[in-house]
Design an enzyme around this catalytic site. Structure first.
Site, short mmCIF file in Angstrom:
data_model
loop_
_atom_site.label_atom_id
_atom_site.label_comp_id
_atom_site.label_asym_id
_atom_site.label_seq_id
_atom_site.Cartn_x
_atom_site.Cartn_y
_atom_site.Cartn_z
CB CYS A 25 7.18 -0.24 -0.10
SG CYS A 25 6.34 -1.67 -0.82
CE1 TYR A 33 -3.96 -2.08 0.34
CE2 TYR A 33 -2.64 -3.30 1.94
CZ TYR A 33 -3.76 -3.20 1.12
OH TYR A 33 -4.67 -4.23 1.08
CD GLN A 54 1.32 6.82 4.12
OE1 GLN A 54 2.33 6.66 4.80
NE2 GLN A 54 1.20 7.84 3.29
CB SER A 55 3.93 -0.20 2.16
OG SER A 55 4.87 -1.21 2.45
CG ASN A 56 5.41 1.15 8.14
OD1 ASN A 56 5.60 2.36 8.13
ND2 ASN A 56 4.39 0.58 8.75
#
Ligand SMILES: *Cc1c(COP(=O)(O)O)cnc(C)c1O
Length: 347
Positions: free
Chosen positions: A95, A89, A91-93
């Site tokens: 990635c 997503y 807001q992916s931590n």
């Protein structure tokens, strides 16, 4: 089905030796602090509360993925890749830490990101992805399962440009097991910190549903500790997570040649604190976030750790955790997303 093979407990030195046989690239600032939080512990029912600060792993705002990526990126380098392709997503931590790890090792990152709750809001993790210079494509999908073909297609495009992509398939057992090794290392680190203070943890609470609970449960089991490891899942899954977490833990044990098998009934994973859905602040998670901030100056994130603390509070209320018991809460990070959630948290 349920014959749990349990070899004799290993010493920390022996488990550390096993772990050291697997290639790893250092990325995390460890050991992370273990902080005593007496005011928060008192406020949630008189428990002896310690917070393991894995939000402070250091890489581009830190978080739990950094320990996991130490093992994943060893494989990236071994494959001779020059660009890492990943997705989740906006807001992916995961990635964001991949984009930063790639830079730390002189590589590029190419991300395919689904809209998620905040859409393409250039805040939090998405802002950091762009600052890190990752190639970012935002797509209007909602299901992780739909992402795989897009990652493969992205890799094809990169190959056509003469690049050597490494695709991180978040669902592949090999990826999950390798990443969980980071939390076997964290279990060793925590065990040593507890012993140095003359403590033993009755319970360990964290936000998680994959590599983090799998690695911690495996590490503590291999050391013969009876600490109850409880994952509070941030996302609703079609099946209970205990089956998959046990599967990851067992695959991770195989990588280490350990004679330890975890069965689903050995894994506690609670799905009752997701609230409305993944990425959406709940009343309980908002209350937990404010309590940590106002009792200890401890900042939690809106998507993961605040729901995990809501779970711990709920379990104390239900008597699953008793007054006076020693609880370690693992702060898994996620803090950049906080800045995309001001309205949800403050109204
Ligand atoms: C990814 C993430 C988790 C969950 O970790 P798993 O290894 O998938 O169980 C928990 N907290 C934060 C902040 C995360 O980014």
């Amino acid at each position: 089905m349920n014959d749990t093979t349990l070899g004799a407990p290993l010493s920390r030195a022996v488990l550390a030796e096993r772990l050291a046989t697997v290639p790893r690239v250092p990325l995390a600032a460890t050991p992370t602090p273990l902080e005593y939080c007496p005011r928060l512990g008192e406020a949630i029912g008189g428990i002896e509360l310690y917070v393991k600060r894995d939000d402070l792993t250091g890489l581009a705002f830190g978080g739990n993925k950094t320990r996991q990526l130490e093992y994943l990126f060893a494989d990236v380098l071994a494959q001779g890749a020059d660009v890492v392709v990943a997705g989740a997503y906006t807001q992916s931590n995961w990635c964001r830490q991949i984009a930063a790890a790639a830079r730390r090792l002189g590589l590029d990152a190419s991300l395919v990101l689904m809209h998620g709750e905040k859409g393409p809001l250039r805040q939090g993790n998405l802002l950091l992805d762009e600052l890190l210079g990752a190639e970012v494509e935002v797509v209007a999908l909602t299901e992780m399962a739909e992402l795989s073909p897009l990652l493969a297609a992205r890799a094809e495009v990169l190959r056509a440009r003469g690049r050597h992509p490494y695709v991180v398939d978040p669902g592949a057992l090999a990826t999950l097991a390798r990443s969980a090794l980071g939390y076997v290392g964290a279990a060793l680190e925590l065990d040593e910190q507890l012993e140095a203070r003359g403590l033993s943890a009755d319970h360990l609470y964290l936000s998680g549903a994959n590599m983090t609970p799998a690695g911690l449960a495996l590490g503590l089991r291999a050391l013969g500790r009876s600490t109850r490891v409880v994952g509070i899942t941030p996302i609703r899954w079609p099946e209970p997570r205990s089956v998959d977490i046990a599967r990851i833990a067992s695959a991770t044990a195989d990588l280490l040649g350990l004679d330890v098998v975890l069965d689903p009934q050995d894994i506690c994973n609670d799905e009752d604190y997701v609230g409305e859905r993944y990425g959406v602040v709940s009343e309980a998670s908002r209350a937990a976030l404010l309590l940590a901030a106002r009792s200890e100056g401890l900042i939690l994130d809106p998507v993961y750790t605040s729901k995990a603390l809501a779970g711990l509070i709920g379990h104390v209320e239900r008597g699953l955790v008793q007054r006076g018991e020693c609880v370690v809460f693992v702060h898994t990070g996620g803090l950049p997303a906080l800045f995309a959630y001001a309205e949800d948290l403050l109204g």
